[in-house]
Enzyme design. Structure first.
Site, PDB file in Angstrom:
ATOM      1  N   LEU A   1       0.839  -1.202   0.000  1.00 41.36           N
ATOM      2  CA  LEU A   1       0.000   0.000   0.000  1.00 41.36           C
ATOM      3  C   LEU A   1       0.876   1.255   0.000  1.00 41.36           C
ATOM      4  O   LEU A   1       0.747   2.105  -0.871  1.00 41.36           O
ATOM      5  CB  LEU A   1      -0.929  -0.028   1.226  1.00 41.36           C
ATOM      6  CG  LEU A   1      -1.877   1.169   1.396  1.00 41.36           C
ATOM      7  CD1 LEU A   1      -2.840   1.266   0.212  1.00 41.36           C
ATOM      8  CD2 LEU A   1      -2.679   1.028   2.695  1.00 41.36           C
TER       9      LEU A   1
ATOM     10  N   GLU B   1       3.873   4.047  -0.303  1.00 44.02           N
ATOM     11  CA  GLU B   1       4.814   4.422  -1.359  1.00 44.02           C
ATOM     12  C   GLU B   1       5.857   5.363  -0.755  1.00 44.02           C
ATOM     13  O   GLU B   1       5.644   5.886   0.337  1.00 44.02           O
ATOM     14  CB  GLU B   1       4.051   5.091  -2.506  1.00 44.02           C
ATOM     15  CG  GLU B   1       3.053   4.129  -3.147  1.00 44.02           C
ATOM     16  CD  GLU B   1       2.351   4.688  -4.377  1.00 44.02           C
ATOM     17  OE1 GLU B   1       2.478   5.906  -4.632  1.00 44.02           O
ATOM     18  OE2 GLU B   1       1.694   3.886  -5.064  1.00 44.02           O
TER      19      GLU B   1
ATOM     20  N   SER C   1       0.802   7.367   5.257  1.00 50.67           N
ATOM     21  CA  SER C   1      -0.412   7.726   5.986  1.00 50.67           C
ATOM     22  C   SER C   1      -1.494   8.230   5.027  1.00 50.67           C
ATOM     23  O   SER C   1      -2.668   7.885   5.158  1.00 50.67           O
ATOM     24  CB  SER C   1      -0.089   8.823   7.018  1.00 50.67           C
ATOM     25  OG  SER C   1       0.810   8.310   7.987  1.00 50.67           O
TER      26      SER C   1
ATOM     27  N   TRP D   1       8.336   0.157   2.053  1.00 50.66           N
ATOM     28  CA  TRP D   1       8.142  -0.463   3.381  1.00 50.66           C
ATOM     29  C   TRP D   1       7.374  -1.760   3.276  1.00 50.66           C
ATOM     30  O   TRP D   1       6.490  -2.031   4.078  1.00 50.66           O
ATOM     31  CB  TRP D   1       7.409   0.497   4.342  1.00 50.66           C
ATOM     32  CG  TRP D   1       7.942   1.879   4.302  1.00 50.66           C
ATOM     33  CD1 TRP D   1       7.286   3.005   3.913  1.00 50.66           C
ATOM     34  CD2 TRP D   1       9.270   2.301   4.681  1.00 50.66           C
ATOM     35  NE1 TRP D   1       8.113   4.098   3.995  1.00 50.66           N
ATOM     36  CE2 TRP D   1       9.330   3.694   4.467  1.00 50.66           C
ATOM     37  CE3 TRP D   1      10.402   1.635   5.143  1.00 50.66           C
ATOM     38  CZ2 TRP D   1      10.487   4.433   4.698  1.00 50.66           C
ATOM     39  CZ3 TRP D   1      11.550   2.377   5.389  1.00 50.66           C
ATOM     40  CH2 TRP D   1      11.574   3.757   5.171  1.00 50.66           C
TER      41      TRP D   1
ATOM     42  N   GLN E   1      15.584  -0.295  31.967  1.00 53.97           N
ATOM     43  CA  GLN E   1      15.895   0.388  33.227  1.00 53.97           C
ATOM     44  C   GLN E   1      16.047  -0.618  34.373  1.00 53.97           C
ATOM     45  O   GLN E   1      16.938  -0.492  35.208  1.00 53.97           O
ATOM     46  CB  GLN E   1      14.783   1.406  33.546  1.00 53.97           C
ATOM     47  CG  GLN E   1      15.146   2.402  34.631  1.00 53.97           C
ATOM     48  CD  GLN E   1      16.261   3.356  34.175  1.00 53.97           C
ATOM     49  OE1 GLN E   1      16.449   3.562  32.985  1.00 53.97           O
ATOM     50  NE2 GLN E   1      17.011   3.885  35.124  1.00 53.97           N
TER      51      GLN E   1
ATOM     52  N   GLU F   1       1.207  -0.043  10.265  1.00 46.68           N
ATOM     53  CA  GLU F   1      -0.258  -0.279  10.258  1.00 46.68           C
ATOM     54  C   GLU F   1      -1.005   0.983  10.683  1.00 46.68           C
ATOM     55  O   GLU F   1      -1.993   0.921  11.399  1.00 46.68           O
ATOM     56  CB  GLU F   1      -0.577  -1.458  11.183  1.00 46.68           C
ATOM     57  CG  GLU F   1      -1.600  -2.441  10.632  1.00 46.68           C
ATOM     58  CD  GLU F   1      -1.030  -3.313   9.509  1.00 46.68           C
ATOM     59  OE1 GLU F   1       0.192  -3.377   9.328  1.00 46.68           O
ATOM     60  OE2 GLU F   1      -1.848  -3.900   8.783  1.00 46.68           O
TER      61      GLU F   1
END
Lengths: 259, 382
Positions: B128, B130, B135, B159, B338, B365
């Site tokens: 999906l 590019e 987003s 990605w 920690q 996602e």
């Protein structure tokens, strides 16, 4: 080819195990009970033979009611059916009595091949496959690291301390296997679902024509008289190196017969 | 490893989780460190999971799936992520890659493709994003032109998890005008001439999972590979994302649980000032807060999953679960470092890896800013 695989439910050897205070038998009630590790290799070997030659794989278990869990787990790997010998009188049976019961159950199966793990992680006596072969009057090919079937001829590479021996026999026969023989598969989710519907035949001592007096603690040819906790680990030896550390290490290894 | 008390809907689900626990302990846990170190994709491990039936759990049995509700599938993902995040993410991405065909494909497409997709031997990818936009998916520029019975696709996807190792790709491309209504979803087989996965990105974490650009240079695909109607791609992408967000939320819960497992184990064994550090209130309370957040993230994720299983709207709840679970994973993995102090910062212990891995979950996602946007919009509509 019909193959019967002997499967025993044992306390998980990776967890704390104990003997019962009252009769010195293995405490199965409080243990995390699993399929004897070596038996998974026996199941895998049987399934591979079935995939190569066709036929049927049947699980045979002697054990208490809750051994059902291990039978279902064994079936989820792919065998077709199971026989469960269960009878309160069997509690505390020795290897000789166990072989009598299993031989009676095997006599009903007409198997071409019986495959067992080379030992169980609880008893570790390694004699059951030999005893069964003797009682059934068939060959015992034990300690296999490789098994091939050609028609009715079985060829086994029998693992020894020095290497291996090649032994052959005709079917029917008993073969016991070590964990070097294969890499057992995981059950699949579909296998787990299918296992719930596979037939499990339950047999009692009466069904097998074996008298209760011949088995169990009373019929046992050996007995555990007492048991105790394993002594705590001692500190060990520290070798200080003042120029002769190497010599001292070799001396220690020599006393332990490593060199 | 501490036992997570689970409320499962069936006996078969309990059996499944037991199988997953065995597989995860024996096949995943011993191998994760080496594969992450070498940045090597564990194809064989995924084959093992495929043979066990774990690569199609939430799809119907008739297509070769496991017939499991999302509530159960997500708990499987969680247990996998607890041992090896990249493997759990691979299962999640693969499971998502069958979704367009299952939810929007024709009967013929389902019968033809789903058994292979769910059979355990193949891996899928989902294209999906590019380079210029992730987003803002509606502005994607990869173009597909129809000529008779063939689409020709040209563009660059970015990605892409499973680039180079996937057997099939769901490619979202522009078949019409600008905006969401001009987008379609096309199923492309790996090996189709012109489909060229690029060199894998060098990532901060999750290194055993290959992520790369996929260049499509005049890739010709039969028109029958269009999934859903032409122009229906954006709806498919958003619908798949709702389910994908639940998958990532479950992965985050598993990762956070792993960090909690390691931190509490360490704090029980590490002695300072004469007592185990877990008995020093400063660290004991820190661990208590970590444990509480992990439980809350799990509960939120499973609540959204149960809405989905019941056929109710669940997108907003999935966004909340994704946001909360991944922010929790970031916080809990940071706190785990920690707890271990200096040992937490070195690679002999896995917690520094957990912390690096958590970060990506706040990005993929739908970034957590996008999740907040989705949630805020739903509030303004009410």
């Amino acid at each position: 080819m019909k193959i019967v695989v002997l499967v025993k439910q044992v306390p998980d050897s990776g967890a704390e195990r104990s003997l019962r205070a009252d009769d010195n038998t293995v405490d199965r009630a409080t243990a995390n009970n699993v399929i004897n590790e070596m038996d998974e290799y026996a199941i895998e070997e049987a399934l591979r033979l079935k995939e190569a030659h066709g036929g049927e794989v049947v699980i045979l278990t002697m054990g208490p009611d809750k051994a059902t869990d291990s039978i279902r787990k064994a079936l989820s790997m792919g065998p077709d059916a199971a026989v469960h010998v269960v009878d309160d009188a069997l509690h505390g049976s020795c290897a000789i009595a166990t072989s009598k019961v299993l031989a009676a159950a095997l006599a009903q199966q007409n198997a071409d091949l019986i495959i067992a793990g080379a030992e169980s992680t609880d008893g570790r006596v390694q004699v059951l496959p030999h005893m069964l072969a003797e009682r059934l009057g068939i060959a015992a090919l034990t300690g296999a690291r490789k098994l091939t079937v050609d028609g009715s001829t079985l060829t086994v590479e029998r693992q020894t301390d020095e290497g291996y021996e090649v032994v052959t026999a005709s079917t029917p026969a008993v073969v016991s296997v070590w964990d070097t023989i294969n890499d057992p598969r995981y059950p699949s989710f579909k296998g787990i679902m299918a296992a719930k519907k596979k037939p499990v035949q339950t047999l009692s001592l009466a069904d097998l024509g074996v008298a209760a007096s011949e088995v169990g603690l009373d019929g046992a040819t050996s007995a555990v008289l007492e048991h105790g906790k394993r002594p705590p680990r001692t500190g060990g030896n520290t070798v200080e190196d003042s120029g002769d550390g190497g010599v001292k290490l070799v001396e220690f290894l020599a006393t332990e017969k490593f060199v | 490893m501490a036992r997570v008390e689970r409320f499962l809907p069936s006996e078969e689900a309990a059996d499944l989780l037991e199988l997953v626990g065995d597989l995860a302990d024996n096949e995943l846990a011993p191998q994760v460190a080496g594969f992450e170190e070498r940045a090597e994709f564990p194809r064989e491990v995924l084959r093992t999971l495929g043979r066990a039936g774990l690569l199609g759990l939430p799809y119907p049995v008739e297509y070769g799936g496991g017939g499991q509700p999302y509530e159960v599938y997500l708990q499987v993902l969680e247990e996998l992520a607890r041992r090896w995040l990249a493997v759990a993410e691979a299962v999640s991405v693969h499971t998502l890659s069958a979704f367009p065909t299952y939810a929007f494909g024709t009967d013929e497409q389902k019968k033809r493709h789903l058994p292979d997709m769910l059979g355990g031997e193949l891996l899928g990818a989902y294209c999906l994003s590019e380079p210029q936009g992730g987003s803002d998916a509606a502005s994607l520029t990869t173009k597909a032109t129809r000529d008779g019975d063939t689409y020709t696709i040209t563009g660059t996807k970015a990605w892409i998890t499973h680039a180079r190792v996937a057997d099939f790709y769901n490619v979202f491309c522009r078949t019409g005008g600008p905006g969401p209504k001009g987008i379609s979803c096309v199923l492309v087989d790996a090996g189709t001439p012109g489909l060229e996965p690029q060199v894998a990105e060098r990532t901060m974490g999750l290194r055993s999972s290959p992520v790369a650009q996929v260049v499509l240079d005049g890739v010709r695909v039969p028109a029958e590979r269009l999934v859903g109607p032409e122009g229906g791609g954006f709806t498919i992408a958003m619908s798949a994302l709702d389910s994908g967000r639940l998958g990532i939320a479950a992965c985050a819960v598993g990762l956070a649980q792993a960090a909690l497992d390691h931190a509490s184990e360490y704090a029980k064994g590490r002695t300072q000032f004469g007592k185990p550090i877990i008995e020093h209130q400063g660290l004991g309370f820190l661990l208590a807060d970590m444990a509480t957040q992990v439980s809350a993230a799990r509960a939120l994720t499973l609540a959204a999953a149960r809405l989905r299983d019941a056929g109710r709207p669940f997108g907003i709840e999935a966004a909340k679960a994704k946001l909360f679970a991944t922010d929790t994973a970031m916080r809990v993995t940071t706190d785990a470092v920690q707890v271990l102090g200096g040992y937490g910062y070195v690679s002999e212990y896995p917690v520094e890896r957990f912390m690096r891995e958590a970060k990506v979950l706040q990005i993929v996602e739908g970034t957590n800013q996008i999740q907040r946007m989705v949630i805020a919009r739903s509030l303004s509509r009410e």
